[in-house]
Each structure stands twice: as C-alpha cells, then as structure tokens.
Design a protein around this motif. Structure first.
Motif, PDB file in Angstrom:
ATOM      1  N   TYR A  44       0.858  -1.182   0.000  1.00 30.74           N
ATOM      2  CA  TYR A  44       0.000   0.000   0.000  1.00 30.74           C
ATOM      3  C   TYR A  44       0.895   1.233   0.000  1.00 30.74           C
ATOM      4  CZ  TYR A  44      -3.241  -3.596   1.486  1.00 30.74           C
ATOM      5  OH  TYR A  44      -3.966  -4.754   1.561  1.00 30.74           O
ATOM      6  N   GLY A  58      -3.015   0.423  -3.865  1.00 33.52           N
ATOM      7  CA  GLY A  58      -2.566  -0.873  -3.373  1.00 33.52           C
ATOM      8  C   GLY A  58      -2.205  -1.816  -4.495  1.00 33.52           C
ATOM      9  N   THR A  66      -3.556  -0.153  -7.940  1.00 34.99           N
ATOM     10  CA  THR A  66      -4.907   0.326  -8.204  1.00 34.99           C
ATOM     11  C   THR A  66      -5.355   1.267  -7.082  1.00 34.99           C
ATOM     12  OG1 THR A  66      -5.864  -1.607  -7.095  1.00 34.99           O
ATOM     13  CG2 THR A  66      -5.557  -1.742  -9.491  1.00 34.99           C
ATOM     14  N   GLN A  68      -7.508   2.920  -4.075  1.00 35.63           N
ATOM     15  CA  GLN A  68      -8.332   2.374  -3.005  1.00 35.63           C
ATOM     16  C   GLN A  68      -9.177   3.427  -2.301  1.00 35.63           C
ATOM     17  OE1 GLN A  68      -5.853   0.138  -0.237  1.00 35.63           O
ATOM     18  NE2 GLN A  68      -6.342  -1.727  -1.329  1.00 35.63           N
ATOM     19  N   TYR A  69      -8.595   4.617  -2.101  1.00 33.98           N
ATOM     20  CA  TYR A  69      -9.280   5.604  -1.270  1.00 33.98           C
ATOM     21  C   TYR A  69      -8.717   6.987  -1.580  1.00 33.98           C
ATOM     22  CZ  TYR A  69     -11.374   7.600   2.982  1.00 33.98           C
ATOM     23  OH  TYR A  69     -12.116   8.347   3.875  1.00 33.98           O
ATOM     24  N   THR A 101      -7.989   0.550   8.027  1.00 31.93           N
ATOM     25  CA  THR A 101      -8.672  -0.519   7.306  1.00 31.93           C
ATOM     26  C   THR A 101      -8.507  -1.827   8.064  1.00 31.93           C
ATOM     27  OG1 THR A 101      -8.854  -1.728   5.210  1.00 31.93           O
ATOM     28  CG2 THR A 101      -6.652  -1.025   5.867  1.00 31.93           C
ATOM     29  N   GLY A 105      -7.664  -2.874   2.845  1.00 34.96           N
ATOM     30  CA  GLY A 105      -7.796  -1.694   2.007  1.00 34.96           C
ATOM     31  C   GLY A 105      -9.064  -1.609   1.197  1.00 34.96           C
ATOM     32  N   GLN A 106      -9.967  -2.586   1.327  1.00 33.15           N
ATOM     33  CA  GLN A 106     -11.229  -2.500   0.601  1.00 33.15           C
ATOM     34  C   GLN A 106     -12.046  -1.293   1.060  1.00 33.15           C
ATOM     35  OE1 GLN A 106     -13.428  -6.244   0.277  1.00 33.15           O
ATOM     36  NE2 GLN A 106     -11.562  -7.357   0.814  1.00 33.15           N
ATOM     37  N   SER A 107     -11.921  -0.950   2.350  1.00 35.16           N
ATOM     38  CA  SER A 107     -12.570   0.242   2.884  1.00 35.16           C
ATOM     39  C   SER A 107     -11.683   0.852   3.967  1.00 35.16           C
ATOM     40  CB  SER A 107     -13.954  -0.090   3.448  1.00 35.16           C
ATOM     41  OG  SER A 107     -13.857  -1.022   4.512  1.00 35.16           O
ATOM     42  N   TRP A 108     -11.784   2.177   4.111  1.00 36.95           N
ATOM     43  CA  TRP A 108     -11.014   2.921   5.092  1.00 36.95           C
ATOM     44  C   TRP A 108     -11.960   3.791   5.907  1.00 36.95           C
ATOM     45  CZ3 TRP A 108      -5.644   2.600   5.705  1.00 36.95           C
ATOM     46  CH2 TRP A 108      -4.968   1.852   4.737  1.00 36.95           C
TER      47      TRP A 108
END
Length: 367
Positions: A44, A58, A66, A68-69, A101, A105-108
């Motif tokens: 990350y 990430g 790609t 992530q946030y 997260t 890293g799918q959501s923060w």
C-alpha cells in the motif's frame, strides 16, 4: 515464443555493478509519501497533492497498483501490522487525521481527527502503535500512543521542533528521529522518551534499526548524510556517501545490506553496513521519499510524480531484470551476463545495452 539467448564473457569483475530499478505505473502524478508491505506481493502507498489531497493505492501482485481511497487530507504515512489491518495518517496543518482498514484496504474509516498532523505511524501489532506528529504553525512535536488499534490516542511527549520518523524493534524498544539532531528512544513502550546525544545539527528524515544495537538515520543539513549507531543509539557516527543530495528514507534487509533514497533520483546501496555506499542507477530524476523491501529479494522506491520503481534480486543478491519479454541476468554479475532477447521486441536500431561498474565507469554502451 522463440528466444535468442546471447552470452557475453567479460574478463573483469562486476560484483558491485549497479542494480536495476524498473518503473511501475501508479496511475497518478501525486507525490507518493510512504508505503508499507505486509506481505511479499501485497503493498500500500499513500500520497499528497496540493489540489487533490491524499490517495491510497494498493497492489496484490507487487506490480499492478490500483486506487483504493481518496481524501481531502494530505497522507504522509502508512503502516500495516497484518495483511488485513493498516493505518494511514496525515492531515492539513496543523490538524491531523488517521484512517484505518481492517479488510486489506477494501474500505477505510476515519479513526482520529483531534491530533496534530501525523508524519509517521508505527504499529507493532494490531493494537499497539505510535504516531509522530507536528504542529507546523507552532513548531511543536507530539508523540502519541494507542493501545486499542488506533481508536484512542494518548499524548506521551511534546516539545519544540519537528519529528519525522518512528521505528520500533519490539513492543517496548523504539526510536523517533527529527530535526536538529533529535533522536528519542524508549525502552518501556513510550512511558519515557529519552533524548539521545547525537552530537550533530542535522535534520533526520528516516531511522531504521536492524536489531537492538545497529541502526541508521538519514536526512540532510545542507548536504545529505547517513549516521550509524552500534550501541542502540547512544553514540552516532557519520558515514561517507557519494552524493550531496538530501536523503529521505533508509532500509536494511540485514546488518550488512541496506539502501537509502533521496532527491534527484538518488538510490544508494551498501553491502558492508554502510562502511561503503555506492550509487545505483535509478533511471529517474524524481525526488524519492521512501524505499523498502517486501522481502530481501524485492525492493521498491516511491516518490514525486507518482513514481514507483522496483528491483528484483535472485541468487543471493543479483538482480533479475525483465522488461517486456527481454530478460537480463544476473545483475550485478561476475564474468558472465546472460541476455534473452525476444525476437518480436528486438530491433537492432533501437536496442541498447549499458553496463557500469560500481564506480560509475561505463564498460559497454551498445552492441
């Protein structure tokens, strides 16, 4: 696909030849501030941009990055304690923020916004971590600790000056480095922070210890520099480096082998604990902010203009270089270097090979 192997025999040693750092796409032009790899291919990185705020990107394969946030806040630091749990920190001065997260890293989620601007985060496990923060409007530093995964933060120490880099070797022993020769050490998980006597006026940007005794700190004061300690930080000695550029990050994979990076595309390497540092060709003039290895064989450097570069080592420290379907190894090498050139990408007028010694002497510049 047919390959055309080519072997060239040299009657001199290239053991310390430059490594190869190949560019990867980050998908952005922001300044990448820091990175963290909880696994060999899982990493990350965070960024800061005056107009765009901060971003988190990430990778799951070590090569493809790609988004992530994104946040309006600058992001200056990132730290993962496991493959799923990580934190990113920063803020817009003087205020700080910390995001977390728990799903890789799918959501923060915003965990904290009542502290000062966060420059460095270091978690030793999913619960225990420290934040090095500054208030640029007053020139004060702040050391915070969390014992519940970042849900709450306790102020441990504050004072005048900046701090920029936190590093822990265990859940009780750690160091924080900053401006004007300041390096603090704790041996009791931060209950007490002791200012070490470095004896220098120097702005430390990054600190790294390979064990309880051996550590390095890099930065600049006019010119860039490297300092080394053999006694846990009690005494520090400067090491000679072949550049005047500011250094921003240092990382060691063993007591002997380490790297540092800095401005103007600077990458340095040592194979003897810093007694000698040599310049590696980065292929870039971007300012590099962070260097790390996800394991002793895979290294990354990050910096301005969304720059990410990677080196891959094989056979105990040589570099395997692969670009498109062309393969070059070993690098560095001794006596023999092997080239495999894909016939579909080979063009006699466009293909160029350059070989250098550690001192920068060009041995071959075409064939």
């Amino acid at each position: 696909m047919k390959k055309f192997p080519l072997f060239i025999l040299f009657y001199f040693s290239l053991l310390n030849a430059f490594g190869q750092w190949l560019p990867l796409s980050s998908g952005m032009t922001d300044y990448i501030s820091a990175a963290s790899f909880p696994a060999v291919d899982t990493g990350y990185a965070v960024s800061q941009d005056f107009f765009n705020g901060g971003k988190i990107i990430g990778t799951k394969n070590g090569n493809t990055w790609t988004p992530q946030y994104s946040t309006p806040n600058y992001l200056l630091t990132v730290c993962f304690s496991s493959s799923t749990t990580g934190w990113a920190g920063g803020g817009i001065m003087p205020d700080g923020v910390i995001y977390k997260t728990t799903n890789g890293g799918q959501s923060w989620s915003l965990m904290e916004d009542s502290i000062k601007q966060v420059y460095s985060l270091y978690f030793v496990n999913d619960n225990l971590g420290w934040a090095a923060a500054n208030d640029p409007t007053s020139g004060n530093y702040f050391i915070y600790r969390s014992t519940n995964g970042g849900a709450n933060w306790q102020l441990q120490k504050t004072g005048l000056d900046y701090i920029r880099s936190a590093f822990f070797i265990s859940d009780s022993i750690g160091w924080i480095a900053g401006d004007n020769g300041r390096i603090f050490k704790t041996t009791d998980a931060g209950t007490n922070w002791n200012l070490l006597n470095t004896g220098v006026v120097f702005h430390f940007a990054s600190i790294y210890f390979i064990d309880k005794l051996k550590g390095w700190a890099v930065g600049a004061y006019g010119n860039g520099g490297v300092y080394h300690s053999n006694d846990g930080g009690i005494t520090w000695n400067s090491q000679s480096i072949p550049t005047i550029n500011m250094l921003n990050s240092v990382y060691f994979t063993s007591a002997d082998t380490g790297w540092a990076c800095g401005n103007n595309g600077t990458i340095l390497k040592t194979n003897n604990g810093g007694q000698n540092w040599v310049i590696q060709t980065s292929g870039s003039t971007d300012d590099f902010s962070s260097i790390l290895f996800s394991n002793p064989a895979a290294g990354y450097v990050f910096g301005a203009n969304g720059s990410i570069r990677k080196t891959t080592l094989i056979n105990g420290g040589v570099t395997l270089v692969k670009q498109n379907e062309n393969v070059f190894y070993p690098n560095p090498c001794k006596d023999i270097v092997h080239f495999e050139l894909d016939k579909n990408s080979f063009n006699e007028k466009e293909t160029r090979v350059e070989l250098y010694t550690a001192s920068g002497q060009k041995l071959i510049d075409e064939f």
